[in-house]
Design an enzyme around this catalytic site. Sequence first.
Site, PDB file in Angstrom:
ATOM      1  N   SER A   7     -33.528  49.882   8.724  1.00 51.07           N
ATOM      2  CA  SER A   7     -32.823  48.859   7.944  1.00 51.07           C
ATOM      3  C   SER A   7     -33.782  47.753   7.532  1.00 51.07           C
ATOM      4  O   SER A   7     -34.353  47.048   8.375  1.00 51.07           O
ATOM      5  CB  SER A   7     -31.702  48.240   8.776  1.00 51.07           C
ATOM      6  N   HIS A  32     -32.721  52.230   4.769  1.00 50.99           N
ATOM      7  CA  HIS A  32     -31.355  51.687   4.793  1.00 50.99           C
ATOM      8  C   HIS A  32     -31.378  50.292   4.164  1.00 50.99           C
ATOM      9  O   HIS A  32     -32.086  49.392   4.626  1.00 50.99           O
ATOM     10  CB  HIS A  32     -30.877  51.623   6.243  1.00 50.99           C
ATOM     11  N   ASP A  34     -29.370  47.064   3.184  1.00 51.60           N
ATOM     12  CA  ASP A  34     -28.159  46.324   3.536  1.00 51.60           C
ATOM     13  C   ASP A  34     -27.838  45.260   2.495  1.00 51.60           C
ATOM     14  O   ASP A  34     -28.473  44.207   2.453  1.00 51.60           O
ATOM     15  CB  ASP A  34     -28.345  45.652   4.898  1.00 51.60           C
ATOM     16  N   MET A  36     -25.338  42.450   1.077  1.00 58.72           N
ATOM     17  CA  MET A  36     -24.263  41.570   1.577  1.00 58.72           C
ATOM     18  C   MET A  36     -23.933  40.521   0.531  1.00 58.72           C
ATOM     19  O   MET A  36     -24.836  39.983  -0.112  1.00 58.72           O
ATOM     20  CB  MET A  36     -24.734  40.858   2.846  1.00 58.72           C
ATOM     21  N   HIS A  66     -26.168  50.465   1.849  1.00 53.71           N
ATOM     22  CA  HIS A  66     -24.975  50.103   2.626  1.00 53.71           C
ATOM     23  C   HIS A  66     -24.394  48.837   2.013  1.00 53.71           C
ATOM     24  O   HIS A  66     -24.964  47.749   2.153  1.00 53.71           O
ATOM     25  CB  HIS A  66     -25.400  49.886   4.095  1.00 53.71           C
ATOM     26  N   MET A  68     -22.080  46.003   1.883  1.00 51.47           N
ATOM     27  CA  MET A  68     -21.135  45.135   2.591  1.00 51.47           C
ATOM     28  C   MET A  68     -20.649  44.092   1.599  1.00 51.47           C
ATOM     29  O   MET A  68     -20.929  42.889   1.713  1.00 51.47           O
ATOM     30  CB  MET A  68     -21.833  44.512   3.813  1.00 51.47           C
ATOM     31  N   MET A 137     -19.981  51.627  12.128  1.00 54.78           N
ATOM     32  CA  MET A 137     -20.615  50.338  12.435  1.00 54.78           C
ATOM     33  C   MET A 137     -20.491  50.083  13.936  1.00 54.78           C
ATOM     34  O   MET A 137     -19.381  50.001  14.468  1.00 54.78           O
ATOM     35  CB  MET A 137     -19.921  49.193  11.685  1.00 54.78           C
ATOM     36  N   PHE A 143     -25.209  40.800  10.217  1.00 56.74           N
ATOM     37  CA  PHE A 143     -26.492  40.324  10.760  1.00 56.74           C
ATOM     38  C   PHE A 143     -27.213  41.441  11.512  1.00 56.74           C
ATOM     39  O   PHE A 143     -26.567  42.293  12.134  1.00 56.74           O
ATOM     40  CB  PHE A 143     -26.259  39.148  11.719  1.00 56.74           C
ATOM     41  N   GLY A 145     -29.952  42.479  14.629  1.00 55.75           N
ATOM     42  CA  GLY A 145     -30.270  41.989  15.975  1.00 55.75           C
ATOM     43  C   GLY A 145     -29.089  41.737  16.881  1.00 55.75           C
ATOM     44  O   GLY A 145     -29.221  41.020  17.880  1.00 55.75           O
ATOM     45  N   ASP A 175     -24.910  52.489  12.845  1.00 55.14           N
ATOM     46  CA  ASP A 175     -25.632  51.307  12.348  1.00 55.14           C
ATOM     47  C   ASP A 175     -25.275  50.082  13.174  1.00 55.14           C
ATOM     48  O   ASP A 175     -24.119  49.649  13.194  1.00 55.14           O
ATOM     49  CB  ASP A 175     -25.247  51.086  10.877  1.00 55.14           C
ATOM     50  N   GLY A 176     -26.289  49.519  13.841  1.00 55.22           N
ATOM     51  CA  GLY A 176     -26.120  48.255  14.548  1.00 55.22           C
ATOM     52  C   GLY A 176     -26.444  48.354  16.027  1.00 55.22           C
ATOM     53  O   GLY A 176     -25.802  49.109  16.759  1.00 55.22           O
ATOM     54  N   GLY A 177     -27.476  47.638  16.435  1.00 58.62           N
ATOM     55  CA  GLY A 177     -27.798  47.556  17.862  1.00 58.62           C
ATOM     56  C   GLY A 177     -28.383  48.821  18.452  1.00 58.62           C
ATOM     57  O   GLY A 177     -28.382  48.980  19.677  1.00 58.62           O
ATOM     58  N   GLY A 197     -32.869  48.367  12.640  1.00 59.96           N
ATOM     59  CA  GLY A 197     -33.573  47.306  11.924  1.00 59.96           C
ATOM     60  C   GLY A 197     -34.574  46.626  12.821  1.00 59.96           C
ATOM     61  O   GLY A 197     -35.780  46.886  12.777  1.00 59.96           O
ATOM     62  N   SER A 198     -34.061  45.757  13.717  1.00 62.81           N
ATOM     63  CA  SER A 198     -34.969  44.997  14.581  1.00 62.81           C
ATOM     64  C   SER A 198     -35.808  45.913  15.466  1.00 62.81           C
ATOM     65  O   SER A 198     -36.985  45.629  15.717  1.00 62.81           O
ATOM     66  CB  SER A 198     -34.170  43.988  15.419  1.00 62.81           C
TER      67      SER A 198
HETATM   68  C1  DX5 Z   1     -25.581  44.867   9.918  1.00 67.35           C
HETATM   69  C2  DX5 Z   1     -26.407  45.845   9.134  1.00 67.35           C
HETATM   70  C3  DX5 Z   1     -27.345  46.657   9.966  1.00 67.35           C
HETATM   71  C4  DX5 Z   1     -28.336  45.836  10.739  1.00 67.35           C
HETATM   72  C5  DX5 Z   1     -29.048  46.699  11.748  1.00 67.35           C
HETATM   73  O1  DX5 Z   1     -24.677  44.270   9.081  1.00 67.35           O
HETATM   74  O2  DX5 Z   1     -25.574  46.747   8.452  1.00 67.35           O
HETATM   75  O3  DX5 Z   1     -27.987  47.649   9.182  1.00 67.35           O
HETATM   76  O4  DX5 Z   1     -29.258  45.218   9.927  1.00 67.35           O
HETATM   77  O5  DX5 Z   1     -29.914  45.879  12.452  1.00 67.35           O
HETATM   78  P1  DX5 Z   1     -30.186  46.060  14.010  1.00 67.35           P
HETATM   79  O6  DX5 Z   1     -30.739  47.467  14.169  1.00 67.35           O
HETATM   80  O7  DX5 Z   1     -31.180  45.007  14.315  1.00 67.35           O
HETATM   81  O8  DX5 Z   1     -28.884  45.895  14.698  1.00 67.35           O
HETATM   82 ZN    ZN Z   2     -26.396  48.586   7.480  1.00 63.99          ZN
END
Ligand code: DX5
Ligand code: ZN
Length: 217
Positions: A7, A32, A34, A36, A66, A68, A137, A143, A145, A175-177, A197-198
Site C-alpha cells: 500500500s 495497492h 489507497d 480517500m 482501493h 474509499m 478490511m 489510515f 499503521g 487490508d489493514g494491520g 503498507g507500514s
Molecule cells: C487503510 C488502507 C490500507 C492501509 C494499510 O484505509 O486501506 O491500505 O494503508 O496500511 P497498514 O498495512 O499500515 O495497515
Molecule cells: Zn487499502
Amino acid sequence: MNILSPSMLSIDFNNMGENLKKVHEAGAEWIHVDVMDGSFVPNISFGPPVIKFVRQAVPDAFLDCHLMIDEPARYIDDYKAVGADMMCVHAEACKHLHRTVQAIKAAGMKAGVALNPATPVETIKYVINDVDMVLVMSVNPGFGGQSFIASQLDKISEIKKLRDDMGLSFDIEVDGGVKLSNLKDVLDAGANVIVAGSAIFNNDIEKNVSDFLEIMK
Ligand code: DX5
Ligand code: ZN
C-alpha cells in the site's frame, strides 16, 4: 496464487518513483493505491493525477486501486484513463453496487468489492458471481499503521467457504494491520492477496518484501 500488494499510503512521497520500482522489482506484482475523499473516510489521500505517475513509474505493475470514496461510479472513466487495472469499491459507498460492478467491468477493468469490518458477507451475496476480488478490511479504513481486527479472520474464512461452495475463483484480499507476525493467520484463513503498507515501506523495503514473499510461497 498468493500476491503481495504494497500500500503506497505509507510510501516516502519524496522518493515515490524509486520506491515503487524497488517494491516491484523485489517481487511485489501489484501496487495497492489507497484513494480517500475525506467523506467516506476521515482522510484525504490522492487520486487520478498521482495514479498516472504511478503507472509511468511501474508500467507493468498491476494497479490495485482501493477507492474509499462515495459513489465511485462517477469516476470510472478517469481511473481507466490513468491506467488502473482494478477498481475496488466499498459496498457501503455505492447506492447501486451491482450497476457499479458491471460498469467497471464494461470499462475494461477488474472489479473488486471491499467490506468494512462491521459489514456482513451477506451484503455481497448478489454480486459475488460478478466480482474479480473481495477485499476484507481488517482495520476501519482511513489510515495506515492501525492494529489488525482479529474478528476479520472469520470473515475471510466465510468468504473463502462461500467461494469454494459456489465454484467461483475470485481473489480474496486482506487490508489493514498485516505484519509478518500475523501473515500466516490471514493466509490460513483464505486470503491470497496481501496488502501491507507500514510493514513494507518502513525501514528496509527490499528485506520487508522478501520476508513477506518467503512466508507467502
Ligand atoms: C487503510 C488502507 C490500507 C492501509 C494499510 O484505509 O486501506 O491500505 O494503508 O496500511 P497498514 O498495512 O499500515 O495497515
Ligand atoms: Zn487499502
